[in-house]
Design an enzyme around this catalytic site. Structure first.
Site, mmCIF file in Angstrom:
data_model
loop_
_atom_site.group_PDB
_atom_site.id
_atom_site.type_symbol
_atom_site.label_atom_id
_atom_site.label_comp_id
_atom_site.label_asym_id
_atom_site.label_seq_id
_atom_site.Cartn_x
_atom_site.Cartn_y
_atom_site.Cartn_z
ATOM 1 C CE LYS A 182 5.654 -10.652 15.352
ATOM 2 N NZ LYS A 182 4.325 -11.175 15.733
ATOM 3 C CD GLU A 188 14.540 -22.693 10.320
ATOM 4 O OE1 GLU A 188 13.790 -23.628 10.627
ATOM 5 O OE2 GLU A 188 14.585 -21.603 10.947
ATOM 6 N N GLY A 234 3.021 -13.622 12.070
ATOM 7 C CA GLY A 234 3.683 -13.970 10.816
ATOM 8 C C GLY A 234 2.736 -14.453 9.739
ATOM 9 N NE ARG A 235 -1.377 -18.397 12.857
ATOM 10 C CZ ARG A 235 -0.714 -18.257 14.007
ATOM 11 N NH1 ARG A 235 0.598 -18.099 13.982
ATOM 12 N NH2 ARG A 235 -1.344 -18.272 15.173
ATOM 13 C CD GLU A 320 2.369 -21.108 12.915
ATOM 14 O OE1 GLU A 320 3.299 -21.895 12.645
ATOM 15 O OE2 GLU A 320 2.389 -19.896 12.660
ATOM 16 C CG HIS A 351 -5.907 -37.644 -13.711
ATOM 17 N ND1 HIS A 351 -6.386 -38.570 -14.613
ATOM 18 C CD2 HIS A 351 -6.497 -36.465 -14.042
ATOM 19 C CE1 HIS A 351 -7.213 -37.983 -15.462
ATOM 20 N NE2 HIS A 351 -7.302 -36.698 -15.129
ATOM 21 C CE LYS A 473 10.896 -21.487 15.135
ATOM 22 N NZ LYS A 473 10.506 -20.054 15.209
#
Length: 500
Positions: A182, A188, A234-235, A320, A351, A473
């Site tokens: 964005k 990263e 972003g999400r 978030e 399981h 960050k």
């Protein structure tokens, strides 16, 4: 919030779900809803109908209709940043200006996708993180099997192993990079992009950048820049150009169908009375579980391999968005907000983690997500067993097993009988999709978005900011720059040990 005071008070009373079925003859009708190829049954949750009525009244007190109207009209709802949240405009719901901009951008996305599909590109490495990777990864994993376009590889982790694996699966000459950020400054993402570019011996001019800062992408040298609005979080961004990987893999029509289905869910959310509104009912149950009953976890288990990434996607969307400690005005909240979202894939999870769900001391609602129509051509027994297990798990959580019944199965061994006793009365819900295709997946994701928004309105928080993401960050950048910010002794020692 004052409108939740009655909810907190009601939460002091224990709830026997089995007794609710006996005492509430219209329970199934009132706690089930269908829309856009989805059907949800909330009746096995510990939600009495009188409490549901209180929650519906709380919606009015919290001005949910007003907040909903402002969201869908593209008005300011993100108060801390003073802007709208315009992700619905990307699918055609919003003010005319936002929708027109989104539709023009959609044409560019379709054009780029068609070009890549026609150019002999074999692989696309998508580099992003957070919403810039989780959404595209979910779409690709759920729908990409049937696509005939280039193979999509999603790289988000700064751990070099993630990028190494993607590069090892690709041929340099026929691989393209799509970089999604964005701000186009995410550390990263930009580090992974530079490394990938160098290893592929590629040119920046061959890269496709998707960003809300096209100026930065152009300065970086990306040959193709697909912008999206700053007001699209972003999400919530997979409806925008961030959905390009789906269009590359499955064709632009798949992305169009996804958006159209989300718009249909928008219409259901906007037009359907609250008492029959699918996202609203689910959100009320969420608020009741966390705020009224103190349940701090919610497990989501997808009984379909194609939805295995759904719990991970929901973790960001829900935690978030609603993992906040203060209200719109900065005042501390009186009770819990978002639960901890976790989960897995059925039947694998049965399981692994279901032992805790059935007999552990940590109790919280469980959500089963299943698809009625399989997409494979294997023997029908596969899908029959899958659905039988899904439905049986919810039934077992509710029914349990008495000590007396366990004793009869244990040859009189009381210790063994106690180990085989199940308390039952454990809450669960079931969400069924008619099938899994771009249409139902688009509706499913939009359903979860609106569900998250409704819960935020009732709790009085802003679901569209994420200030809590920033502090870590800042400190990471300080560490890398060699700055001494007076770290605690533990952190200082770890930094020294790692040689940072």
């Amino acid at each position: 919030m004052d409108h939740l005071a009655a909810i907190r008070a009601a939460g002091a009373e224990p709830v026997d779900i089995r007794a609710l079925f006996a005492g509430e003859p219209d329970r199934l009708a009132r706690l089930s809803a269908s829309a856009c190829g989805l059907h949800m049954d909330l009746s096995r949750l510990a939600l009495p109908l009188p409490v549901l009525d209180q929650l519906l009244a709380a919606c009015t007190a919290a001005d949910l209709p007003g907040w909903r109207a402002r969201l869908l009209a593209g008005e300011v709802v993100n108060l801390s940043e003073g802007r709208a949240a315009t992700h619905t405009a990307e699918r055609g719901v919003g003010n005319a200006v936002d929708v027109a901009v989104a539709q023009a951008a959609a044409k560019d996305v379709a054009r780029i996708a068609e070009q890549l599909r026609a150019q002999g590109v074999s692989d696309v490495i998508l580099i992003g993180i957070g919403g810039s990777a989780l959404g595209p990864a979910l779409l690709n994993d759920a729908l990409g099997r049937d696509g005939d376009g280039p193979t999509i590889h999603v790289v988000s982790n700064i751990d070099g192993e993630a990028l190494h694996r993607a590069l090892a699966a690709c041929q340099s000459a026929t691989t393209r990079l799509v970089i999604i950020s964005k701000t186009f400054t995410t550390a990263e993402t930009m580090t992974n992009a530079e490394t990938a570019l160098a290893r592929l011996a590629g040119r920046r001019s061959d890269c496709i950048a998707i960003t809300a800062r096209p100026d930065r992408a152009a300065t970086w040298g990306a040959g193709h820049v697909l912008p999206f609005a700053e007001s699209v979080g972003g999400r919530y961004s997979l409806w925008s150009a961030v959905g390009l990987p789906l269009a590359i893999r499955c064709g632009p029509d798949a992305l169009s169908q996804l958006r159209a289905a989300a718009a249909a869910m928008d219409a259901h959310f906007r037009d359907t009375p609250l008492a029959h509104n699918l996202p609203v009912l689910a959100a009320l149950a969420d608020v009741w579980a966390a705020h009224g009953q103190g349940h701090q976890t919610r497990g989501v288990f997808a009984y379909d391999e194609r939805l295995r990434l759904l719990p991970s996607y929901l973790q960001q969307l829900e935690m978030e968005s609603n993992g906040k400690g203060v209200a719109h005005d900065g005042s501390p909240l009186a009770g819990p907000t978002a639960a901890i979202t976790w989960g897995g894939t059925g039947t694998d999870a049965q399981h692994a983690v279901f032992q805790l769900i059935h007999q552990g001391t940590c109790v919280g609602p469980v959500e089963f997500v299943a698809v009625l129509e399989p997409a494979h051509d294997l023997p029908a027994t596969h899908h029959r067993q899958l659905l039988a297990n899904c439905f049986a798990q919810g039934a077992a959580l509710l029914k349990g097993r008495s000590f007396e019944a366990a004793l009869a199965l244990s040859d009189g061994d009381e210790a063994l009988a106690h180990a085989k006793t199940f308390s039952g009365n454990r809450p669960s819900s079931t969400l069924l999709l008619d099938r899994l295709d771009p249409a139902t997946l688009g509706a499913l994701i939009a359903f979860y978005e609106h569900r998250t928004f409704v819960a935020a309105v009732l709790l009085g928080i802003n679901p569209f900011d994420q200030w809590g993401v920033e502090l870590g960050k800042e400190l990471a950048n300080a560490l890398l720059a060699g700055e001494d910010l007076g770290f605690d002794p533990s952190t200082a020692r770890l930094v020294a040990r790692a040689g940072l």
